[in-house]
Scaffold this active site. Structure first.
Site, PDB file in Angstrom:
ATOM      1  N   ILE A  96      34.835  31.428  30.796  1.00  0.00           N
ATOM      2  CA  ILE A  96      35.522  31.739  32.045  1.00  0.00           C
ATOM      3  C   ILE A  96      35.970  33.188  31.909  1.00  0.00           C
ATOM      4  O   ILE A  96      36.862  33.500  31.129  1.00  0.00           O
ATOM      5  CB  ILE A  96      36.672  30.754  32.342  1.00  0.00           C
ATOM      6  CG1 ILE A  96      37.330  31.065  33.682  1.00  0.00           C
ATOM      7  CG2 ILE A  96      37.672  30.674  31.219  1.00  0.00           C
ATOM      8  CD1 ILE A  96      38.278  29.980  34.178  1.00  0.00           C
ATOM      9  N   LEU A 107      41.690  34.812  40.376  1.00  0.00           N
ATOM     10  CA  LEU A 107      40.296  34.357  40.287  1.00  0.00           C
ATOM     11  C   LEU A 107      40.082  33.385  39.124  1.00  0.00           C
ATOM     12  O   LEU A 107      39.331  32.414  39.254  1.00  0.00           O
ATOM     13  CB  LEU A 107      39.352  35.550  40.168  1.00  0.00           C
ATOM     14  CG  LEU A 107      39.411  36.581  41.306  1.00  0.00           C
ATOM     15  CD1 LEU A 107      38.376  37.670  41.099  1.00  0.00           C
ATOM     16  CD2 LEU A 107      39.268  35.936  42.660  1.00  0.00           C
ATOM     17  N   TYR A 142      46.000  29.077  29.702  1.00  0.00           N
ATOM     18  CA  TYR A 142      45.574  27.689  29.542  1.00  0.00           C
ATOM     19  C   TYR A 142      46.767  26.756  29.370  1.00  0.00           C
ATOM     20  O   TYR A 142      46.778  25.651  29.926  1.00  0.00           O
ATOM     21  CB  TYR A 142      44.586  27.552  28.378  1.00  0.00           C
ATOM     22  CG  TYR A 142      43.319  28.351  28.589  1.00  0.00           C
ATOM     23  CD1 TYR A 142      42.655  28.339  29.815  1.00  0.00           C
ATOM     24  CD2 TYR A 142      42.783  29.138  27.580  1.00  0.00           C
ATOM     25  CE1 TYR A 142      41.499  29.079  30.022  1.00  0.00           C
ATOM     26  CE2 TYR A 142      41.633  29.888  27.773  1.00  0.00           C
ATOM     27  CZ  TYR A 142      40.994  29.846  28.996  1.00  0.00           C
ATOM     28  OH  TYR A 142      39.857  30.582  29.198  1.00  0.00           O
TER      29      TYR A 142
END
Length: 172
Positions: A96, A107, A142
């Protein structure tokens, strides 16, 4: 501002290679030697390798566009395409990446939401990823998204062995 996410096709291998090399270099060049970085880029983003990955029915690539400009991408793996044996109930976010010029526009969050959406459609129970232990910004992102560290594995940048943290998020 118009943001679109679309699946990468086999006809877009050169764009995939270019965005892969650009974003990986922008993310990791300061912390790695040019030799190790070059060795990694040469093998990881070889056109033939990318062609096999795009053709694999257990891997999926998505491009994200910001005002029609390619800004980043996402790579998801299921089943045997996963880089670790995590089972058929798991979906891996292998890559990613967002170009530096497009970071801080949400984004990455949109791509992660896309990954979760696909995992839920496929009735996966977990979503997981590996993140370099020195990538503090990504680890914080995360964690904010509900991922927790469950382990670690080796990642090679050329012949330099590094450690990726394994982070998992339960979905159901």
């Amino acid at each position: 501002m118009i943001i679109t996410i679309k699946k990468c096709t086999p006809n877009e291998l050169h764009e995939l290679q270019e965005i892969s090399i650009t974003t990986f270099t922008e993310t990791f060049q300061e912390q790695n030697s040019p030799e190790h970085l070059h060795a990694y880029l040469k093998t990881a983003y070889d056109l033939k390798k990318l062609e096999r990955e795009v053709a694999n029915s257990s891997s999926h690539f998505f491009f994200i566009y910001y005002n029609e400009e390619l800004a980043g991408y996402l790579k998801l793996n299921t089943d045997g395409a996963q880089t670790e044996t995590m089972g058929s109930d798991a979906l891996e976010v292998e890559r990613i990446y967002i170009k530096k010029a497009f970071q801080k526009h949400g984004l990455g969050k949109m791509l992660m939401n896309k990954a979760v959406e696909i995992a839920l459609i496929q009735q996966k129970k977990r979503i997981w990823l590996g993140v370099w232990e020195a990538n503090e910004n990504a680890i914080a992102f995360y964690k904010k998204k509900g991922f927790v560290q469950t382990g670690a594995h080796s990642f090679f940048m050329g012949d330099d062995e590094q450690v990726d943290l394994i982070m998992v998020k339960a979905l159901q």
